[in-house]
Design a protein around this motif. Structure first.
Motif, short mmCIF file in Angstrom:
data_model
loop_
_atom_site.label_atom_id
_atom_site.label_comp_id
_atom_site.label_asym_id
_atom_site.label_seq_id
_atom_site.Cartn_x
_atom_site.Cartn_y
_atom_site.Cartn_z
N VAL A 37 38.46 14.75 50.44
CA VAL A 37 39.39 14.50 51.54
C VAL A 37 39.00 13.15 52.15
CG1 VAL A 37 40.23 15.32 53.76
CG2 VAL A 37 39.65 16.96 51.96
N LEU A 38 39.73 12.14 51.80
CA LEU A 38 39.42 10.79 52.30
C LEU A 38 40.55 10.34 53.22
CD1 LEU A 38 38.08 9.18 48.99
CD2 LEU A 38 36.74 10.09 50.90
N GLY A 39 40.26 9.31 54.04
CA GLY A 39 41.26 8.88 55.00
C GLY A 39 41.32 9.88 56.13
N GLY A 40 42.53 10.23 56.56
CA GLY A 40 42.64 11.27 57.58
C GLY A 40 42.35 12.60 56.95
N TYR A 41 42.48 13.65 57.70
CA TYR A 41 42.27 14.98 57.12
C TYR A 41 43.61 15.55 56.70
CZ TYR A 41 37.40 14.89 58.53
OH TYR A 41 36.07 14.57 58.63
N THR A 42 44.34 14.75 55.95
CA THR A 42 45.71 15.16 55.63
C THR A 42 45.94 15.43 54.16
OG1 THR A 42 46.27 12.84 55.48
CG2 THR A 42 46.75 13.93 57.56
N SER A 43 45.14 14.86 53.31
CA SER A 43 45.38 15.07 51.89
C SER A 43 44.09 14.90 51.11
CB SER A 43 46.42 14.08 51.37
OG SER A 43 45.91 12.78 51.49
N ARG A 44 44.13 15.39 49.93
CA ARG A 44 42.99 15.19 49.04
C ARG A 44 43.28 13.98 48.17
NH1 ARG A 44 40.48 20.93 47.27
NH2 ARG A 44 38.90 19.49 46.54
#
Lengths: 1090, 579
Positions: A702-709
């Motif tokens: 899960v990188l970036g926001g916690y929105t996608s894998r």
């Protein structure tokens, strides 16, 4: 003197003939006497008892001891002369002088035209090993859901097995002459000259459309080159026969009745045995009375007369919870078993209807057939059915003497419905559950909805299989002796799979005093739709040259080429959180986008080939065949694409030799030998192995926001291979065919060997390589065996009868496995042993007393076979041998590849204590076909079986209390060890426990020479009794033939299997459909021809 | 004549027909994959290299990847694990070993493709990440477990020499790891420079912190085994420099929101983007994690495994762990003047380091657990208490020591297995403790200023009233500075799989792990009176969770054995000593 006698005989006969002619002449003005003598063409002997009659008359005569006959016939009469085993003759009567009638042996076997690769041959001059079955095998057996099912026990060398009896997913499997590789070796299936991309297409072909099946077993298959390692099966469908148009109807209705299947333990025994099992497993032999399962067992023993405890009644609450399951709201102690609830009376019915129209007018032959199968399910819960619709049109058109065209179009539709929650057939609940609540609603026991309701309400798994196969064959006579055959086919299959996983909103305890939370919940529901399309394009053409030179040299040459391409196309998409249970649709979801997913698979491959065959026969006596094929495939990289395969075979018909003429009893004796190479395309080779593929995944960190894998990319875990090639299997076949007593007794004995010297194996390299290495052609496998068939047919008075028996034995040994031979318990392929052999511990009796327990406890330290601890060595458990004498018992070690080898001092070299226990392959597979007819009755029976087989099937349903919360079979009751019964068949009864050791069952029933079972069996596969009506009345209303029959399948068996399963169930009764019991089938059928 | 021509034409036509495929299929056999990319079609632009680098993030140690390797177990837990007992045996096939090399192959493959890429500047960050992860895998998966291993620096073929090579020495392995991390550092961004869309990627600080961890590990390993002083001092210098660089970069800070007071550390470990603590602080409030494996419960994006989320009551701690906690005056049991008693079920929790009551379940206190007994409103009201698991009963069915951890147990309403808190692969607290230890071990002493800059920040995060660790405190109370530094590490990092590695590098595992694992005092305490029917094994009145007779950690256990199948496959690979 002899001559004199003969002369006088002739004179006497002549006199008699003369006299009789004279007398009869008086009787009938037109009739005149005819005399003659019937002899055998080959031996010159007279034929005694041949029937001679005038065509169109019913009465006739029979030849006497010297083969002579005499009867009256009108002028220009046609005489019909028949004799069993000889070709019937129709010849004009000759009135002046003695007729000399020569009959030739009519061995259907020998005159039969056998379909072989790219052409046909006469049985008599065959040199390869080609077995055939004809359409009779599929007729009149009641419902035949799969052509393979009818082949059991029919063809020597062909072993047909099935995994389950679930409608539409029987998992029929067949193997010709055993394995050829450690990799899969499916037989190649060819229907009307068009190869099938996969043998699974056989599943839905209508058996009643099959005219014949040829099975190429040895070098004869080399003409199919790289795909022939598993043998080749050539299927020819029925075409119009000459004669007037006919309509034929075959129908049957069948009753399915559950066959051998495990019995489940009843509530009356359950509590007591469970308590005993927990006690035995618990430290000190006494269960923890506060443990929930102990209390549950006690509750069973003291169950209320009503069989029911509602935990929500005030009395029970006041009494305090006494059992202790916190999530459940009642206890039920009914007189039920989970198996009985699921299968009920185990009965259902199936029907099959076949209708065909055929005929032949001047240039056009047509046969249109339609089939319908409705297969019922014994499962009483959920939707479960198999419906098959077949239509086939086979046309042939003769444009001219030179040009023929055949076109075959078949349409198959096979709809299979199975409950989505079929996994619920796996692990069953304990006895005592009600089938439904008091008002017939879905029952649940705590968080576990009753399994029958999960099957009933859990949704359907529907599979709609459609196949359209079309092909055209052009047969052009280019000039005398030379033909061109060109063929194009397109096999299109489309499967639409729809799986719905329903939510179940309403679940209750028995009295409905409590409603449980829905389970599964609505947000757990899903619907998956999958489309699979497979288009297989196939074209081939060959030239055929046939020439007979000076009547003795028969030469035929076939040469051609082909191109085949397969396009596979799958997409699958899923929606979770369904808006509606009733209308499953991808667009009807309550979830957001994350509840939808899709995937796609597309790939293709192609094969281009050239092939040829040469046959030469000298006087039908010395026979030679050469065949070859060159295959090139897209699966290999350029430059390494093509492979050449070839075969040669020769035959010698000794009975054609002069020196054999004296052996009158011998009608046919042929020696055959064949050697050739074939390839195996099915195992070990992927479609694009020459290219490093990059895997793309979307399940990364899960990188970036916690929105996608994150999406990840990386090389696939296998290395590229540029050098590997198909496995090449060299086959050798030696056979003798014989016919005795005017071919009433026919037989074949064949011995074969197969050597696969380049088995594709994945070499194991040091892990630092970081990837799985590509498979390499590095293994060596030897396969050998023999098969024999023997048939007798004869007529005794009005009874004609036949008996055919087949017996097959097959062995293999893995000669080399690339050094990676680490033996662990279980089924392994190890150098020096047959494929998939059993390896396990050596049983060493049972612990009977404390001294033995203490002695055995010494082996505990360091063991890895799940031994109980030193203080847990209770009497009645199995003991295993420390084979290598290292003071502990282990099932693996570093040097296991030396299993069976001895050091200089004769001691076993092994780190572990495994030994070879045997091969699971069936040995001495036999079939016995017998039947006969008397007047209008006909009777046939097929027995089939396995003479020797080892089965390891100690899974959850075979082991007593293998899971404490499960349904338990009862085959073991009374057979377990007790102090009073120290020589029991089974070890001490144990179960899971909360104080002590829970692993006794796993330990006792693990694979060892003790836990293997004898899997031999003999089974009455099929029994048919038929009656053909022969009334004048039937003819009058236009019925050519009317027959009714009663048939039964799997009616009887003899087996030594102990665990209650059917002996045909494979080693592991796999989950889901694998837990579907086999059945006996009783059918009534009708054949009408108009 | 005409007839002959006709025949000739027909035959020719037929031959062409029958042979049509052979020439025509040359091309018809070149079929490329339709639903997969291959190396021919990939690695064409920077974004594809980014996708390839993304795959490395699965290699980080996390909740579910600590079992079965040498990091597992310790003297702090009463789990009777085979590694801590020293009773593990040589396995034939070892997934830990196999995984490491398959990951290394992936990284090597990446680096080879990157080397061939025309515009290296575009992908230098990803190349740096590749180097970081190559160093990470060699250290975390291989060196710490097996010591020196075969170094694979390029994509191998089955013919490669490495397949039959002897293992590289420990020194070569460590130097390679350090080289990889040092190669990564220059091209990695500062934490603050990482774009929001890339958060979670490796920063310069992460690489520096990890370099410090590696150097401290190997420096102390060598020091306590009488290694070459010049070498271990150089390593310790690198450890100091690496951690100091992270500290001074000021990109991270300890998590201690005022609203959470002394419970900050507890909620740090179960911090989610959903309300997971009374102050409703979410993951944006956490600047302590330098590198983490990120989880997210929403839509079940990535959720933690069952064994962790259902862990309540199953994690038995040891007496060793319980007694590690200082009393509130900053002194250990026996030295402290704060009253201390084992008489009651929970008397020993009184007057201790605040972390004790948050890391461990306190008998008699209410406890919550997500799947069924969640905090309804986090206000400890009657309704909140009513939904709790009830008061903690220290001796339950699965008890073997009487001490239970409550770290990693979610208290919000969340089904088991669906929690989404991050796993700290590297957090600032460790960097501070690495710094303090490295300074001490390098110099034989540490100044109060260095302690205040590092260790005391950790020690006093939730113990604001506790005296700092200082040279004076040590001297006055007869403490041992090394012991106190190690104590802090044991307490603070107890649930993050450091302890076993620490015991090994300090070369005291064979001493500490072979002691009996004790639980609560039984005889004469409330335990005995409250649970009269329970008769746990005792030693001098203390519960014995694992007797000394079961503890067999010996010299050989400092390294794991190479899997035996690898020895078979590569006869030049020599098994570690003693196995």
């Amino acid at each position: 003197m002899k001559t004199l006698l003969q002369c006088s005989k002739i004179a006497l006969t002549a006199f008699l003939v003369f006299t009789l002619t004279f007398i009869c002449g008086k009787v009938s003005a037109q009739d005149r006497p005819v005399t003659g003598k019937v002899t055998d063409k080959r031996t010159g002997e007279s034929i005694i008892g041949a029937s001679v009659k005038v065509k169109g008359r019913t009465a006739g005569t029979a030849t006497g001891v010297d083969g002579s006959f005499r009867l009256n016939a009108p002028s220009s009469a046609i005489l019909q002369i028949t004799y069993l085993g000889y070709t019937a003759l129709e010849i004009p009567a000759v009135f002046d002088g003695q007729m000399s009638v020569v009959m030739t042996e009519n061995n259907q076997e020998l005159d039969e035209i056998v379909v072989v690769g790219y052409g046909t041959q006469r049985r008599a001059t065959l040199t390869g090993s080609v077995a055939t079955v004809d359409s009779k095998v599929f007729q009149d057996r009641g419902v035949v859901s799969n052509p393979l099912s009818a082949l059991q026990g029919q063809v020597p060398g062909v072993v047909v097995t099935r995994n389950t009896a679930a409608p539409g997913q029987e998992g029929w499997n067949f193997q010709i002459r055993g394995a050829s590789s450690v990799n899969a070796t499916d037989p190649l299936i060819v229907v009307d000259g068009i190869t099938l991309a996969s043998s699974s297409a056989l599943n839905s072909i209508n058996p009643s459309d099959i005219e014949s099946i040829s099975v190429l077993k040895d070098a004869a298959a080399a003409i199919y080159g790289s795909r022939a390692a598993g043998g080749v099966v050539l299927i020819t469908t029925k075409r119009a026969k000459s004669g007037k148009p006919s309509i034929e109807y075959n129908g049957s209705v069948s009753l399915k009745n559950m066959g051998l299947s495990p019995n489940f333990i009843k509530g009356s025994q359950y509590g007591e045995l469970m308590l005993q099992a927990i006690n035995n497993a618990s430290t000190g032999g006494v269960a923890d009375p506060t443990w929930v399962w102990t209390k549950y067992a006690n509750a069973w023993m003291n169950r209320p007369a009503s069989g029911y405890i509602d935990k929500r009644t005030p009395e029970y609450i006041a009494g305090g919870e006494t059992i202790g399951f916190t999530d459940v709201f009642d206890y039920t102690f009914f007189d039920t078993t989970p198996y009985d609830i699921l299968w009920g009376n185990g009965k259902t019915s199936s029907t099959q209807h076949d209708l065909n129209f055929s005929g032949r007018a001047d240039n056009l032959g047509y046969r249109a057939s339609f089939g319908y199968l409705d297969e019922g399910s014994m499962l009483k819960w959920g939707n479960n059915s198999n419906n098959r619709y077949n239509a086939r049109i086979n046309l042939d058109y003769k444009f001219s003497d030179r040009l023929n065209i055949q076109t075959n179009i078949s349409f198959e539709k096979n709809d299979i419905v199975f409950p989505t929650r079929a996994d619920q057939l796996n692990v069953l609940a304990q006895p005592g559950f009600p089938a439904a609540t008091i008002n017939g609603k879905p029952y649940a026991w705590g968080t576990q909805p009753a399994r029958n309701w999960l099957l009933e309400l859990g949704g359907d798994n529907e599979s709609f299989n459609n196949r359209v196969f079309a092909n055209t064959k052009v047969d052009l006579k280019i000039m005398k002796d030379l033909n061109l055959v060109a063929q194009g086919g397109y096999n299109w299959t489309m499967t639409d799979n729809r799986v719905q996983y329903k939510y179940i909103p309403e679940l209750f305890n028995y009295t409905e005093s409590y409603q449980y939370q829905g389970n599964p919940r609505q947000d757990q529901s899903w619907y998956n739709r999958e489309n699979v399309k497979d288009a297989y394009f196939n074209t081939n053409a060959y030239l055929e040259y046939k020439k007979t030179i000076r009547e003795r040299h028969n030469l035929s040459v076939t040469a051609g080429g082909s191109y085949e391409k397969d396009e596979y196309n799958l997409f699958s998409t899923r929606t979770n959180f369904l808006a509606s249970n009733d209308v499953p649709a991808l667009g009807l979801s309550l979830g957001d986008n994350t509840t939808r997913s899709n995937s796609e698979v597309r790939n293709h491959y192609a094969l281009a080939s050239g092939y040829g065959r040469l046959n030469y026969a000298f006087s039908d006596k010395y026979l030679l065949e050469l065949n070859a094929r060159y295959d090139a495939t897209s699966k290999f990289n350029k430059g390494n694409r093509g492979i050449f395969y070839s075969g040669a075979s020769a035959g010698w018909r000794l009975t054609e030799e002069k020196f054999m003429e004296n052996l009158k009893f011998l009608s046919e004796f042929k020696l055959r030998a064949a050697y050739g190479s074939v390839g195996n395309p099915f195992g070990g080779i992927g479609l694009y192995d020459y290219l490093q593929l990059i895997g793309i995944g979307n399940g990364g960190a899960v990188l970036g926001g916690y929105t996608s894998r994150s999406v990840t990319a990386g090389p696939s875990g296998s290395l590229v291979s540029l050098s590997r090639t198909w496995e090449r299997i060299n086959t050798f076949n030696l056979a003798v065919d014989f016919g005795l007593f005017k071919n009433r007794l026919n037989g074949t004995f064949e011995h074969y060997q197969k050597r696969n010297n380049n088995v594709l194996l994945v070499p194991v390299y040091a892990s630092v390589l970081g990837a799985s290495a590509p498979s390499e052609n590095m293994g060596k496998l030897k396969v050998w065996g023999w098969e024999t068939s023997l048939g007798w047919r004869d007529q005794a008075g009005k009874i004609s009868y036949y008996i055919n028996a087949t017996l097959t034995n097959n062995n293999n040994e893995l000669l080399s496995y690339g050094g990676a031979n680490i033996v662990n318990a279980g089924q392994r392929s190890i150098e020096g042993y047959p494929l998939n052999s059993y390896f396990g511990l050596k049983y060493d009796g049972r612990i009977q007393n404390a001294d033995e327990a203490a002695a055995y406890a010494a082996y505990v330290t360091g063991n890895n076979i799940g031994m109980p601890g030193t203080t847990q060595m209770i009497p009645g458990i199995n003991r295993y041998k420390d084979l290598n004498g290292d003071g502990t018992i282990t099932n693996a070690g570093a040097h296991q590849y030396l299993l069976g080898k001895k050091d200089a001092n004769g001691n076993a070299i092994a780190d572990g204590d495994m030994e070879y226990l045997g091969s699971p392959d069936p040995k001495y597979v036999f079939g016995l076909n017998l039947g006969g007819s008397w007047k209008n009755f006909d009777l046939s029976a097929i027995f089939q079986g396995v003479g020797k087989r080892l089965t390891y099937r100690r899974n959850d349903w075979s082991v007593p209390f293998s899971g404490i919360s499960q349904g338990i079979t009862d085959w073991w009751v009374g057979k377990t060890w007790t102090p009073a019964n120290p020589d029991s068949e089974l070890p001490v009864l144990t179960a899971q426990t909360n104080k002590g050791f829970s692993g006794y069952n796993t330990y006792n029933y693990q694979i060892s020479d003790w836990s293997l079972q004898n899997g031999a069996y003999v089974r009455l596969k099929n029994l048919v009794l038929g009656y053909t009506f022969n009334f004048a009345g039937t003819k009058k209303i236009g019925i050519q033939r009317l027959r009714i029959y009663a048939a039964g399948n799997d009616l009887w068996e003899l087996t030594k299997i102990k665990d209650g399963y059917d002996p045909e169930v494979p080693n592991f009764a796999s989950y889901g459909a694998g837990r579907y019991p086999f059945y006996r089938l009783y059918s009534l059928g009708l054949n009408v021809t108009f | 004549m005409n007839k002959y021509i006709q025949r000739y034409l027909i035959i020719t036509g037929a031959l062409i027909l029958s042979g049509i495929c052979i020439p025509g299929c040359k091309d018809a056999l070149d079929l490329a994959p339709l639903d997969q990319v291959s190396e021919v079609s990939f690695y064409k632009d920077a974004s594809q290299f980014k996708l390839a680098a993304n795959s490395f993030y699965g290699y980080l140690r996390s909740f579910n990847v600590t079992n079965g390797d040498g990091h597992a177990g310790s003297d702090l837990y009463a789990d009777r694990g085979v590694f801590a007992r020293g009773t593990n045996t040589a396995v034939s096939n070892d997934a830990n070993y196999n995984d490491a090399y398959s990951w290394i192959r992936n990284i090597n493959f990446f680096l080879e493709k990157a080397a061939a890429y025309q515009k290296p500047e575009e992908i230098k960050t990803y190349i740096a990440e590749a180097h970081f992860f190559r160093g990470y895998v060699y250290f975390d998966k291989l060196l710490q477990n097996y010591g020196g291993v075969i170094l694979v620096k390029q994509v191998l073929t089955p013919q490669a020499a490495e397949l039959s090579a002897p293992k590289n020495t420990r020194e070569e392995t460590i130097d390679f790891i350090i080289g990889e991390l040092e190669a990564a550092i220059p091209d990695l961004p500062l934490e603050g420079a990482i774009a929001a869309t890339d958060k979670g990627r490796v920063s310069k600080q992460a690489a520096q912190a990890f370099l410090a961890r590696v150097c401290l590990y190997e420096g102390t390993w060598q020091k306590f085994r009488n290694g070459d002083a010049a070498r271990y001092n150089a390593l310790l210098d690198k450890a100091i420099a690496g951690s100091d660089a992270v500290i001074t970069a000021n990109q991270h800070s300890l998590f201690k929101p005022a609203a959470l007071g002394d419970s900050a550390l507890k909620y740090l470990f179960i911090l989610e983007n959903q309300k997971s603590n009374p102050a409703n602080i979410t993951k944006t409030g956490n600047l302590e994690y330098v590198l983490s494996v990120r989880y997210e419960s929403a839509n079940l994006l990535k959720t933690i495994p069952n064994a962790i989320s259902q862990g309540f009551g199953s994690g038995n701690m040891s007496r060793r762990a319980a007694d590690m906690y200082l009393l509130s005056d900053g002194l250990p049991i026996g030295k402290s003047s704060v009253p201390f008693s084992r008489a009651g079920l929970n008397s020993e929790y009184a007057g201790r380091d605040n972390r004790m009551r948050y890391f461990m379940a306190v008998p008699g206190r209410y406890h919550w657990q997500g799947n069924a007994n969640w905090h309804i409103n986090w206000n400890w009201s009657a309704a909140d208490l009513a939904n709790s698991r009830g008061k903690h009963d220290p001796w339950g069915a699965n008890s073997i020591s009487g001490y239970i951890t409550q770290q990693w147990i979610a208290e919000r309403q969340v089904p088991n297995n669906q929690e989404g808190y991050d796993y700290p692969t590297i957090r600032l607290a460790e960097v501070y403790l690495n710094y303090a230890e490295a300074v001490y071990e390098r110099n034989g002493s540490i100044s109060d200023a260095d302690l205040d800059k590092s260790l005391n920040l950790v020690r006093n995060r939730v113990n604001t009233a506790m005296p700092k660790l200082s040279n004076t405190l040590v001297t006055v109370n007869g403490l041992d500075m090394r012991e106190e530094i190690r104590r802090e590490r044991a307490i603070e990092l107890q649930g993050e799989s450091f302890r076993m590695d620490d015991l090994k590098r300090w070369y005291i595992a064979h001493i500490e792990l072979n002691k009996p694992v004790l639980g609560v005092r039984w005889t004469g305490t409330e335990f005995q009176t409250k649970y009269p029917s329970v008769n746990p094994p005792l030693l001098n009145g203390d519960v014995v969770a694992d007797p000394a007779s079961e503890r067999k950690f010996s010299e050989k256990n400092y390294l794991l054995p190479f899997p035996t199948n690898q020895l078979q496959l590569n006869p030049n690979l020599v098994q570690n000593t003693g196995w």
